[in-house]
Motif scaffolding. Structure first.
Motif, mmCIF file in Angstrom:
data_model
loop_
_atom_site.group_PDB
_atom_site.id
_atom_site.type_symbol
_atom_site.label_atom_id
_atom_site.label_comp_id
_atom_site.label_asym_id
_atom_site.label_seq_id
_atom_site.Cartn_x
_atom_site.Cartn_y
_atom_site.Cartn_z
ATOM 1 N N ASP A 339 4.429 -23.504 -12.335
ATOM 2 C CA ASP A 339 4.558 -22.119 -12.762
ATOM 3 C C ASP A 339 4.237 -21.128 -11.648
ATOM 4 O OD1 ASP A 339 5.469 -23.186 -15.136
ATOM 5 O OD2 ASP A 339 3.958 -22.782 -16.415
ATOM 6 N N GLU A 340 3.132 -21.185 -11.013
ATOM 7 C CA GLU A 340 2.732 -20.237 -9.867
ATOM 8 C C GLU A 340 3.608 -20.270 -8.876
ATOM 9 O OE1 GLU A 340 -0.859 -19.793 -6.742
ATOM 10 O OE2 GLU A 340 -1.048 -21.179 -8.492
ATOM 11 N N VAL A 341 4.200 -21.578 -8.378
ATOM 12 C CA VAL A 341 4.920 -21.787 -7.274
ATOM 13 C C VAL A 341 6.355 -21.100 -7.678
ATOM 14 C CG1 VAL A 341 6.291 -23.465 -5.895
ATOM 15 C CG2 VAL A 341 3.953 -23.864 -6.491
ATOM 16 N N ARG A 342 6.938 -21.204 -8.956
ATOM 17 C CA ARG A 342 8.028 -20.744 -9.157
ATOM 18 C C ARG A 342 8.142 -19.339 -9.236
ATOM 19 N NH1 ARG A 342 7.573 -24.907 -13.400
ATOM 20 N NH2 ARG A 342 9.007 -26.637 -12.796
ATOM 21 N N ARG A 343 7.063 -18.759 -9.493
ATOM 22 C CA ARG A 343 6.617 -17.075 -9.667
ATOM 23 C C ARG A 343 6.828 -16.814 -8.403
ATOM 24 N NH1 ARG A 343 2.898 -18.152 -13.954
ATOM 25 N NH2 ARG A 343 1.355 -18.102 -12.524
ATOM 26 N N ASP A 344 6.043 -17.589 -7.293
ATOM 27 C CA ASP A 344 6.007 -17.134 -5.847
ATOM 28 C C ASP A 344 7.454 -17.133 -5.414
ATOM 29 O OD1 ASP A 344 3.419 -16.746 -6.133
ATOM 30 O OD2 ASP A 344 2.753 -18.548 -4.956
ATOM 31 N N LEU A 345 8.161 -17.901 -5.725
ATOM 32 C CA LEU A 345 9.598 -18.199 -5.201
ATOM 33 C C LEU A 345 10.708 -17.141 -5.650
ATOM 34 C CD1 LEU A 345 10.320 -22.272 -5.379
ATOM 35 C CD2 LEU A 345 10.534 -20.738 -3.406
ATOM 36 N N LEU A 346 10.458 -16.744 -6.968
ATOM 37 C CA LEU A 346 11.342 -15.827 -7.467
ATOM 38 C C LEU A 346 10.905 -14.327 -6.768
ATOM 39 C CD1 LEU A 346 11.152 -16.826 -11.245
ATOM 40 C CD2 LEU A 346 13.163 -16.632 -9.758
ATOM 41 N N GLN A 347 9.616 -14.116 -6.523
ATOM 42 C CA GLN A 347 9.200 -12.903 -5.998
ATOM 43 C C GLN A 347 9.665 -12.911 -4.424
ATOM 44 O OE1 GLN A 347 5.004 -11.974 -6.126
ATOM 45 N NE2 GLN A 347 4.843 -10.726 -4.542
ATOM 46 N N LEU A 348 9.761 -14.008 -3.802
ATOM 47 C CA LEU A 348 10.047 -13.979 -2.325
ATOM 48 C C LEU A 348 11.650 -13.788 -2.322
ATOM 49 C CD1 LEU A 348 9.225 -14.931 0.498
ATOM 50 C CD2 LEU A 348 9.519 -17.270 -0.236
ATOM 51 N N MET A 349 12.245 -14.445 -3.460
ATOM 52 C CA MET A 349 13.575 -14.433 -3.336
ATOM 53 C C MET A 349 14.192 -12.851 -3.486
ATOM 54 S SD MET A 349 16.040 -16.096 -2.634
ATOM 55 C CE MET A 349 15.280 -17.723 -2.684
ATOM 56 N N ALA A 350 13.468 -12.022 -4.423
ATOM 57 C CA ALA A 350 13.543 -10.636 -4.540
ATOM 58 C C ALA A 350 13.558 -10.049 -3.092
ATOM 59 C CB ALA A 350 12.687 -10.157 -5.639
ATOM 60 N N GLU A 351 12.434 -10.461 -2.143
ATOM 61 C CA GLU A 351 12.496 -9.764 -0.899
ATOM 62 C C GLU A 351 13.442 -10.125 -0.127
ATOM 63 O OE1 GLU A 351 8.524 -10.634 0.672
ATOM 64 O OE2 GLU A 351 7.342 -10.693 -0.994
ATOM 65 N N LEU A 352 13.885 -11.400 0.094
ATOM 66 C CA LEU A 352 14.922 -11.939 0.992
ATOM 67 C C LEU A 352 16.303 -11.308 0.583
ATOM 68 C CD1 LEU A 352 13.734 -15.455 1.602
ATOM 69 C CD2 LEU A 352 13.911 -13.751 3.412
ATOM 70 N N GLN A 353 16.595 -11.185 -0.649
ATOM 71 C CA GLN A 353 17.903 -10.767 -1.072
ATOM 72 C C GLN A 353 19.020 -11.564 -0.593
ATOM 73 O OE1 GLN A 353 17.810 -6.583 -0.307
ATOM 74 N NE2 GLN A 353 17.185 -6.075 -2.413
ATOM 75 N N ILE A 354 18.821 -12.762 -0.688
ATOM 76 C CA ILE A 354 20.127 -13.570 -0.129
ATOM 77 C C ILE A 354 21.229 -13.542 -1.132
ATOM 78 C CG2 ILE A 354 20.679 -16.194 -0.031
ATOM 79 C CD1 ILE A 354 17.697 -16.697 0.724
#
Length: 504
Positions: A339-354
């Motif tokens: 769950d922690e990794v998934r949260r980190d990934l979603l936050q990272l994706m918000a930054e990258l805006q792919i």
């Protein structure tokens, strides 16, 4: 086969499907019955020995060879600008199908050493400009465009000199400007880019066949859009120069040209004489790699064909994805760690805006994977590197080295679960076969890379701080982890592959 061999097979299959000849033959046909017509993706153009051809880009030599075979005597004359040394490289690689036949009507000009505009590329651009200016309403101009086309079509607006425009481009690239931003500046300062070639070719009919090397396949950005109406204004160029603190550090000639261009948009230009068609892209290459991976027994998902952003942040994205997969293989796919990794990934994706990536949906698909079947995650696009050192490297090699370091750190922190119980290979490579000014297309890594490098006295972090990834991979285990293909004759950006399976 090892994971590394599988990764190499996937990369080769991806590149193979976007090679120029098969793509061009799918898109272009000559109907000889009755009144001859050129059929291009369902559209028909009458031809009667009135066909001219120009082209520029890393894949254009093979495209031109295939086109001349199709067009036959209807082709009057052609000029193509291609990378320095590509004819010799293709000859040595035995890729005869990508070379023009003896007595070809197409003139080949080689230039843009290491994918940078130079005097030879400028000569070719001038020749293409002169051919376009001489066309009439009775003529048809076939334009072949691929990645690398921008560097091979330098035609700065006078009084700007090529060396001045090139210096400005280098400064932007070194400060982390994206390929889209670079092309907006290039075409603002160019006679041929930003629709310039289409304007000069009027009133002739123009048909452009395009192999895309840009995320989202925007016609006005690929090779800086020589046959597409520009969607950008001089104001966009000025904003980019301001963003990277270059607006007050411009050559006098660039200031002169920028001040002479109207800042307010004029009425839309008439490009009704132009037909632009995308015939190949990164997505096509990924789809082929996916089929190949599935045939090798992998459960395969395509993350995105639009991966972009800072190479360090993208490396973190891949490390976190690998970490999540390894937790799944260890039976920890559900729980606080995952769950922690998934949260980190979603936050990272918000930054990258792919663009176009629904990560929540992708993570849900990962949840459905079993723990026994090998998994392959594929992606494509183009990262950016902010240069801080003076080393030699490319974005793919830097990405791989950063992923290797990230996996090493994850292993040190979570030795009990991730990624220690999995066999992992990560690959990133440029489909053109040239990653930056190096001989490699990219590289491979595994979680053991950093430890093994230290045993050879190589400090990964020191190499990364100097942007010196190629030197690292050249020295490490005799260059065994470099991905070396030679020039491929095509270009649809980069391909990344994560291959992972449980330890036996």
């Amino acid at each position: 086969m090892s994971l590394r061999e599988h990764a190499l097979t996937l990369f080769r299959s991806a590149v193979g499907t976007v090679r120029p000849a098969p793509m061009l033959k799918r898109a272009l046909k000559l109907q000889k019955d009755g009144c001859p017509q050129l059929l291009v993706k369902g559209r028909a153009f009458p031809v009667k020995r009135n066909l001219y051809l120009v082209g520029f880009g890393k894949a254009v030599l093979g495209m031109a060879a295939a086109a001349e075979e199709i067009l036959g005597d209807h082709l009057v004359r052609g000029i193509i600008n291609v990378p320095l040394g590509i004819q010799e490289s293709l000859q040595q690689a035995g890729m005869q199908e990508m070379l023009l036949k003896p007595h070809s009507k197409i003139q080949v000009i080689e230039g843009a050493k290491n994918n940078l505009p130079d005097e030879e590329a400028l000569k070719g651009a001038v020749a293409i400009q002169e051919l376009a200016e001489g066309l009439t309403a009775a003529d048809l101009l076939l334009v072949l465009i691929s990645g690398g086309g921008s560097a091979l079509l330098p035609a700065p607006i006078p009084p700007i000199l090529l060396k001045e425009k090139e210096k400005l481009t280098k400064m932007l690239a070194s400060r982390g400007a994206s390929i889209q931003e670079l092309n907006i500046v290039r075409k603002t300062l160019s006679l041929l880019k930003g629709g310039g070639l289409a304007r000069l070719s009027h009133p002739a009919q123009v048909v452009s066949l395009i192999l895309s090397d840009v995320i989202g396949d925007p016609l006005d950005i690929i090779a800086s859009g020589p046959t597409a109406a520009s969607s950008h204004t001089v104001q966009d160029c000025l904003q980019i120069l301001t963003k990277y603190n270059l607006l007050h550090n411009l050559p006098k000639s660039v200031e002169t040209v920028l001040s002479s261009i109207p800042t307010k948009p004029t009425a839309p230009e008439d490009f009704s004489h132009v037909c632009n068609i995308i015939i190949g892209s990164n997505r096509l290459a990924l789809d082929e790699a996916k089929c190949q991976a599935e045939s090798l027994g992998y459960t395969t998902l395509v993350l995105s064909a639009a991966i972009c952003g800072d190479v360090g942040r993208v490396a973190t994205l891949y490390c976190q994805l690998i970490r999540l997969l390894c937790l799944g293989f260890a039976g920890l796919g559900e729980g606080p760690q995952s769950d922690e990794v998934r949260r980190d990934l979603l936050q990272l994706m918000a930054e990258l805006q792919i663009p176009g990536l629904n990560l929540a949906e992708f993570l849900q698909a990962l949840r459905g994977l079993g723990s026994k079947t090998p998994v392959c995650i594929l992606a494509g696009g183009e990262t950016t590197v902010q240069l801080q050192g003076t080393g030699k490297g490319g974005r793919n090699q830097e990405l791989v080295l950063r992923v290797g370091l990230g996996l090493h750190r994850a292993q040190a922190v979570e030795a009990s679960s991730s990624p220690g119980r999995c066999e992992i290979v990560f690959l990133s490579g440029g489909t053109d076969g040239q990653d930056g000014p190096t001989e490699a297309a990219g590289a491979f890594c595994s979680p053991e890379l950093v430890t093994e490098a230290l045993q050879e006295g190589l400090d990964v972090e020191a190499f990364l701080s100097n942007n010196n990834s190629y030197t690292f991979f050249s020295q490490f285990q005799g260059g065994h982890h470099l991905l070396v293909t030679g020039l491929t004759g095509t270009n649809v950006m980069d391909i990344q592959a994560i291959l992972i399976r449980a330890m036996e």
